[in-house]
Design a protein around this motif. Structure first.
Motif, PDB file in Angstrom:
ATOM      1  N   UNK A 106       0.808  -1.180  -0.081  1.00  0.00           N
ATOM      2  CA  UNK A 106       0.025  -0.010   0.004  1.00  0.00           C
ATOM      3  C   UNK A 106       0.866   1.287   0.021  1.00  0.00           C
ATOM      4  N   UNK A 107       1.956   1.266   0.813  1.00  0.00           N
ATOM      5  CA  UNK A 107       2.878   2.405   0.768  1.00  0.00           C
ATOM      6  C   UNK A 107       3.717   2.581  -0.456  1.00  0.00           C
ATOM      7  N   UNK A 108       3.800   1.528  -1.104  1.00  0.00           N
ATOM      8  CA  UNK A 108       4.444   1.518  -2.516  1.00  0.00           C
ATOM      9  C   UNK A 108       3.706   2.175  -3.553  1.00  0.00           C
ATOM     10  N   UNK A 109       2.431   1.929  -3.393  1.00  0.00           N
ATOM     11  CA  UNK A 109       1.499   2.426  -4.502  1.00  0.00           C
ATOM     12  C   UNK A 109       0.889   3.797  -4.123  1.00  0.00           C
ATOM     13  N   UNK A 110       1.003   4.333  -2.848  1.00  0.00           N
ATOM     14  CA  UNK A 110       0.214   5.635  -2.232  1.00  0.00           C
ATOM     15  C   UNK A 110       0.746   6.842  -3.146  1.00  0.00           C
TER      16      UNK A 110
END
Ligand code: VNL
Length: 415
Positions: A106-110
């Motif tokens: 999720x953090x990588x796509x944010x």
């Protein structure tokens, strides 16, 4: 005769036009990025199955648009999640991104969601700070602070004062450890040791030995969905229960995907969570039955319900914007949605874009020969305490001026 022929021709032309209209019907694309293989594969399998069930039950056309679900396997490696999300945005031109099996994904796509103004519906990952990583993120799963605090209120009232915590060493584990400890300490209990196990290929044995030596009243565990059975097995093999140490944790450890295979040793384990397949509502009964019927008897877990409700949030945003909205409008229509989920009532807080929901205390019991997390208490409308903290600060100042707080977030949740 001539007139009739003309009418017939016109009718045919109209029919052709309407069919070609259907053919050219615009698509609405949902890019669902999930771990379908590797260590977190059960999460991907549960969420994909739930998303497909939602579509089967609610049709694949909304506001005149045909819904296309594009599923990609990131094998739970955040670099893959980012690459796949990028492709979905640039090549497939998806309207919404969804899925996200673990926090690092999720953090990588944010940042991509922010740059491309694409709403990102987080259906699994549960670290508190995720929703702050992009204003385009909406979450339908839960947060670890939400689940952990309820258990830390229950434990000291039930003879559990000294606790060792054991968590997976990354975002959600750190959240669980921190919020459980703070609340337990506030309630007069004590965390005597904090243990962290690696996320990848964890070996619990050496940690459990330490727990045995520390002799706490209970061991509090957070491990991600799919890892609970291994913890349970080793806990029992080492005779920890016989040594008088209780196992407690967030509901991730008695995951409905695995619970029934854990054996009677799991009986009596108390956890707190937002979803149990045994939740006694008509809607949930129907959800569990249909899910199971469509998936060779598979029992839905909390991941499935996050996926199912995530699809609901997307469908209703598309309907509310009449199929005309871009990312910004869709996001606006996701905020503030309130509805009955198989888990109970839930809503998407318009300010935080995070899920507000009931948290249940549950105990593993046998019903009709099967193991279930049976709910025995509920804390209503729990906001993510990771964000309520800031609100409490505001409440403090409000109360200075007025001799009273500012409504719900200013009151301590009643256990
Ligand atoms: C996460 C949190 C993943 C809770 C989980 O299972 C879970 C996460 C895959 O945020 O990474 O049960």
């Amino acid at each position: 005769m001539k007139k009739r022929f003309l009418l017939q021709t016109l009718a045919l032309a109209a029919l052709a036009a309407s069919t070609s209209g259907v053919m050219a019907q615009e698509k609405f694309k949902i890019g669902l990025v999930l771990p379908m293989t590797g260590q977190q594969a059960t999460t991907g399998r549960q969420i994909e199955a739930a998303a497909r069930l939602y579509m089967a039950q609610h049709g694949d056309t909304v506001a005149g648009k045909k819904i296309e679900l594009i599923v990609k396997d990131d094998t739970s490696l955040p670099d893959q999640t980012r690459r796949l999300a990028q492709e979905l945005i640039v090549n497939d031109k998806v309207n919404v991104l969804a899925g996200m099996g673990i926090t690092p994904s999720a953090m990588a796509v944010a940042p991509l969601a922010t740059q491309s103004k694409t709403p990102l519906v987080v259906m699994a990952a549960a670290t508190s700070s995720i929703t702050e990583a992009s204003p385009y993120i909406v979450r339908t799963s839960f947060t670890l602070p939400q689940a952990s605090v309820a258990l830390a209120d229950w434990a000291p009232k039930n003879g559990i004062k000294k606790v060792v915590t054991l968590v997976s060493d990354y975002g959600p584990g750190i959240d669980a450890e921190k919020f459980f400890k703070e609340r337990l300490t506030f309630n007069g209990g004590q965390v005597i040791e904090q243990l962290r196990v690696p996320l990848r290929n964890p070996d619990f044995a050496p940690f459990l030995q330490k727990v045995r030596d520390a002799k706490p009243d209970a061991l509090f565990v957070f491990v991600p969905s799919g890892a609970g059975a291994a913890v349970m097995k080793q806990f029992l093999e080492r005779g920890m229960d016989k040594a008088g140490i209780k196992l407690i944790g967030t509901g991730d450890v008695t995951d409905d995907d695995q619970l029934n295979d854990m054996g009677d040793g799991a009986l009596g384990v108390v956890t707190s969570h937002h979803y149990s397949a045994a939740h006694p509502s008509a809607l949930n009964k129907k959800f569990v039955e249909s899910f199971s019927a469509a998936n060779k008897g598979l029992r839905p877990n909390f991941m499935a319900v996050g996926g199912y409700d995530g699809m609901r949030v997307i469908y209703e945003a598309l309907r509310a914007t009449k199929g005309q909205g871009g990312g910004e409008a869709l996001l606006g229509a996701m905020k503030g949605q309130i509805f009955e989920s198989p888990r109970g009532k839930m809503f998407i807080d318009a300010q935080t874009r995070d899920v507000v929901q009931d948290i249940y205390l549950r105990k593993v019991e046998k019903k009709d020969g099967q193991l279930f997390n049976v709910e025995f208490d509920v804390i209503k409308d729990v906001k993510d305490p990771g964000k309520v903290k800031f609100l409490l600060f505001v409440c403090f100042f409000l109360s200075l001026g007025e001799g009273g707080g500012g409504g719900q977030p200013c009151q301590r949740p009643q256990p």
